[in-house]
Design a protein around this motif. Structure first.
Motif, mmCIF file in Angstrom:
data_model
loop_
_atom_site.group_PDB
_atom_site.id
_atom_site.type_symbol
_atom_site.label_atom_id
_atom_site.label_comp_id
_atom_site.label_asym_id
_atom_site.label_seq_id
_atom_site.Cartn_x
_atom_site.Cartn_y
_atom_site.Cartn_z
ATOM 1 N N GLY A 1 4.949 -10.427 -1.136
ATOM 2 C CA GLY A 1 5.640 -11.450 -1.904
ATOM 3 C C GLY A 1 7.051 -11.062 -2.262
ATOM 4 O O GLY A 1 7.520 -9.964 -1.943
ATOM 5 N N ASP A 2 7.741 -11.985 -2.923
ATOM 6 C CA ASP A 2 9.117 -11.759 -3.335
ATOM 7 C C ASP A 2 9.342 -12.392 -4.696
ATOM 8 O O ASP A 2 8.705 -13.379 -5.040
ATOM 9 N N GLY B 1 18.679 -8.411 4.407
ATOM 10 C CA GLY B 1 17.882 -7.230 4.053
ATOM 11 C C GLY B 1 16.400 -7.585 4.010
ATOM 12 O O GLY B 1 15.559 -6.849 4.538
ATOM 13 N N HIS B 2 16.078 -8.741 3.395
ATOM 14 C CA HIS B 2 14.687 -9.209 3.398
ATOM 15 C C HIS B 2 14.224 -9.492 4.827
ATOM 16 O O HIS B 2 13.094 -9.202 5.194
ATOM 17 N N TYR B 3 15.130 -10.070 5.615
ATOM 18 C CA TYR B 3 14.768 -10.477 6.982
ATOM 19 C C TYR B 3 14.289 -9.283 7.794
ATOM 20 O O TYR B 3 13.188 -9.294 8.353
ATOM 21 N N VAL B 4 15.105 -8.222 7.846
ATOM 22 C CA VAL B 4 14.687 -7.068 8.655
ATOM 23 C C VAL B 4 13.672 -6.200 7.916
ATOM 24 O O VAL B 4 12.877 -5.520 8.543
ATOM 25 N N LYS C 1 -7.759 -8.772 -2.613
ATOM 26 C CA LYS C 1 -8.190 -7.546 -1.918
ATOM 27 C C LYS C 1 -7.279 -7.208 -0.743
ATOM 28 O O LYS C 1 -7.749 -6.912 0.371
ATOM 29 N N GLY C 2 -5.990 -7.259 -1.001
ATOM 30 C CA GLY C 2 -5.011 -6.963 0.041
ATOM 31 C C GLY C 2 -5.079 -5.500 0.470
ATOM 32 O O GLY C 2 -5.252 -4.610 -0.362
ATOM 33 N N THR C 3 -4.962 -5.260 1.779
ATOM 34 C CA THR C 3 -4.982 -3.877 2.288
ATOM 35 C C THR C 3 -3.689 -3.518 3.017
ATOM 36 O O THR C 3 -3.363 -2.353 3.155
ATOM 37 N N ILE C 4 -2.964 -4.525 3.503
ATOM 38 C CA ILE C 4 -1.715 -4.259 4.232
ATOM 39 C C ILE C 4 -0.592 -4.995 3.505
ATOM 40 O O ILE C 4 -0.677 -6.209 3.276
ATOM 41 N N ILE C 5 0.456 -4.252 3.136
ATOM 42 C CA ILE C 5 1.526 -4.839 2.321
ATOM 43 C C ILE C 5 2.869 -4.662 3.032
ATOM 44 O O ILE C 5 3.500 -3.600 2.929
ATOM 45 N N PRO C 6 3.347 -5.695 3.756
ATOM 46 C CA PRO C 6 4.639 -5.569 4.426
ATOM 47 C C PRO C 6 5.785 -5.779 3.427
ATOM 48 O O PRO C 6 5.988 -6.874 2.929
ATOM 49 N N VAL C 7 6.488 -4.690 3.134
ATOM 50 C CA VAL C 7 7.538 -4.730 2.111
ATOM 51 C C VAL C 7 8.697 -3.812 2.514
ATOM 52 O O VAL C 7 8.585 -3.013 3.438
ATOM 53 N N LYS D 1 -18.233 0.821 -8.968
ATOM 54 C CA LYS D 1 -18.477 -0.073 -7.825
ATOM 55 C C LYS D 1 -17.273 -0.012 -6.901
ATOM 56 O O LYS D 1 -16.142 0.123 -7.341
ATOM 57 N N GLU D 2 -17.543 -0.139 -5.608
ATOM 58 C CA GLU D 2 -16.418 -0.244 -4.663
ATOM 59 C C GLU D 2 -15.920 -1.686 -4.680
ATOM 60 O O GLU D 2 -16.086 -2.422 -3.715
ATOM 61 N N VAL D 3 -15.315 -2.069 -5.795
ATOM 62 C CA VAL D 3 -14.872 -3.460 -5.891
ATOM 63 C C VAL D 3 -13.604 -3.688 -5.066
ATOM 64 O O VAL D 3 -13.457 -4.697 -4.389
ATOM 65 N N PHE D 4 -12.673 -2.709 -5.130
ATOM 66 C CA PHE D 4 -11.371 -2.919 -4.485
ATOM 67 C C PHE D 4 -11.074 -1.904 -3.390
ATOM 68 O O PHE D 4 -11.385 -0.729 -3.525
ATOM 69 N N PRO D 5 -10.407 -2.368 -2.319
ATOM 70 C CA PRO D 5 -9.931 -1.444 -1.283
ATOM 71 C C PRO D 5 -8.563 -0.884 -1.683
ATOM 72 O O PRO D 5 -7.860 -1.491 -2.500
ATOM 73 N N GLU D 6 -8.189 0.249 -1.119
ATOM 74 C CA GLU D 6 -6.822 0.727 -1.312
ATOM 75 C C GLU D 6 -5.897 -0.037 -0.360
ATOM 76 O O GLU D 6 -6.337 -0.571 0.650
ATOM 77 N N ALA D 7 -4.618 -0.049 -0.732
ATOM 78 C CA ALA D 7 -3.638 -0.803 0.062
ATOM 79 C C ALA D 7 -2.679 0.151 0.765
ATOM 80 O O ALA D 7 -2.436 1.254 0.286
ATOM 81 N N LYS D 8 -2.162 -0.305 1.914
ATOM 82 C CA LYS D 8 -1.164 0.489 2.655
ATOM 83 C C LYS D 8 0.115 -0.316 2.787
ATOM 84 O O LYS D 8 0.078 -1.486 3.163
ATOM 85 N N ALA D 9 1.241 0.324 2.493
ATOM 86 C CA ALA D 9 2.518 -0.356 2.693
ATOM 87 C C ALA D 9 2.843 -0.362 4.181
ATOM 88 O O ALA D 9 2.537 0.597 4.889
#
Ligand code: TRP
Length: 334
Positions: A10-11, A20-23, A144-150, A174-182
């Motif tokens: 998001g932004d 800068g956002h574009y690339v 439950k986002g795992t991939i974060i394009p930023v 509980k394994e409620v949430f996954p970890e995220a990767k940038a």
């Protein structure tokens, strides 16, 4: 437990989006929407954490950012676009996460620290601003986002999110949430027109996707080159020369760029001629985006409808997540 890969990104709508956002992230998002379930959030509440006195600015820029997304090719049939403030579950989850984070840890978040310095907040930092990384962890985990394009400035936010995820899963058993990767783009960070390390709205050194051709030309003509390159016949420097930095990023004709570099180093290539060439390259990139934007802007009601429909979809996902959270935290009273 194995989690499915989901993109959440998001932004902040504090201004229209720039090159800068574009690339840095938009291109990745356009590519990835074909491979993954992708959510893109317009972070209006996060924008308010340092714009509390200017809600109209945030409101206006929600539409600008939305138009930018659609005109670069983010396709609402593939990507769910939504607005943060219409997902109350994010606010609710933020409150629960706040107990898992110390004030000290927030003060050490490098991105928050840098922003606090540039805004000269010191002790007068709004509490909402200091804790926005916690709210960002809720943005990411509510779907439950795992991939974060930023852009790379967001890496500390992902780190902080994962600390919260680990605490939550450990404490509530509980394994409620996954970890995220940038997911950071190859370009990393695009420098500003003035040669400063970062293109940004607040530094006033940005080229916006929505700039018209005249504005674009003026901005390119103002770019920082080699201050020692005074006459056309003088040899010039490539290093730290923004025109060449941008050509390296945006011109697909690498042979031509190599030839221009050679000529510039030798002497005989003037800044104005070189800049006119870069203007052409950027204008070719931005013209179709600009045209699509103008077309979409004719019917802003329809554009807003896209945001509202995406938001409705996310609410259902968010409610499901909160059911799991309440159960894990023994907050399920009915
Ligand atoms: N902090 C991001 C920025 O300033 C915007 C943002 C808010 C975001 N929530 C997010 C980015 C969740 C990725 C994931 O650009």
């Amino acid at each position: 437990m194995k989690f499915e890969d989901i993109i959440l990104t998001g932004d902040r709508p504090t201004g229209p989006l720039h090159l800068g956002h574009y690339v840095g992230s938009l291109l990745n998002r356009v590519t990835l929407q074909d491979q993954y379930k992708q959510y893109i959030m317009i972070a209006d509440l996060q924008a308010l954490t340092d714009n509390a006195d200017n809600p109209q600015k945030v409101r206006d820029n929600v539409m600008e950012v939305l138009l930018d997304y659609l005109s670069v090719g983010i396709d609402p049939k593939k990507t769910t676009i939504f607005v943060q403030s219409m997902i109350p579950e994010i606010a609710e989850l933020t409150v629960l996460y706040l107990n898992l984070v110390t004030v000290n840890r927030l003060q050490r978040n490098p991105t928050v620290k840098a922003e606090m310095q540039s805004k000269s907040y010191g002790e007068t930092v709004p509490a909402g601003f200091l804790m926005y990384p916690v709210s960002q962890a809720a943005d990411i985990t509510i779907v439950k986002g795992t991939i974060i394009p930023v852009g790379e400035d967001q890496l500390p936010m992902i780190e902080q999110t994962n600390e919260i995820v680990r605490s939550f899963n450990r404490i509530y058993g509980k394994e409620v949430f996954p970890e995220a990767k940038a997911l950071v783009s190859k370009v990393g960070r695009l420098a500003g027109l003035d040669g400063k390390a970062k293109m940004s709205k607040s530094l006033g050194n940005a080229i916006y996707l929505s700039d018209d051709a005249d504005t674009l030309k003026k901005k390119v003509m103002s770019m920082y080159t080699d201050p020692g390159h005074l006459r056309v016949e003088d040899p010039g420097q490539i290093e730290g020369n923004m025109v060449f930095e941008y050509l390296d990023v945006f011109d697909t004709n690498k042979e031509k760029v190599a030839e221009l570099k050679h000529q510039y180093r030798q002497g005989g290539l003037g800044d104005v001629k070189l800049k006119m060439y870069l203007f052409q390259v950027l204008n070719d990139l931005l013209t179709p985006i600009r045209l699509k934007r103008a077309e979409l802007a004719k019917n802003k009601d329809a554009v807003m409808q896209i945001l509202l429909e995406g938001t409705q979809q996310v609410r259902l996902v968010a409610q499901k997540t909160m059911d799991e959270v309440r159960k894990a935290m023994h907050l399920n009273y009915e």
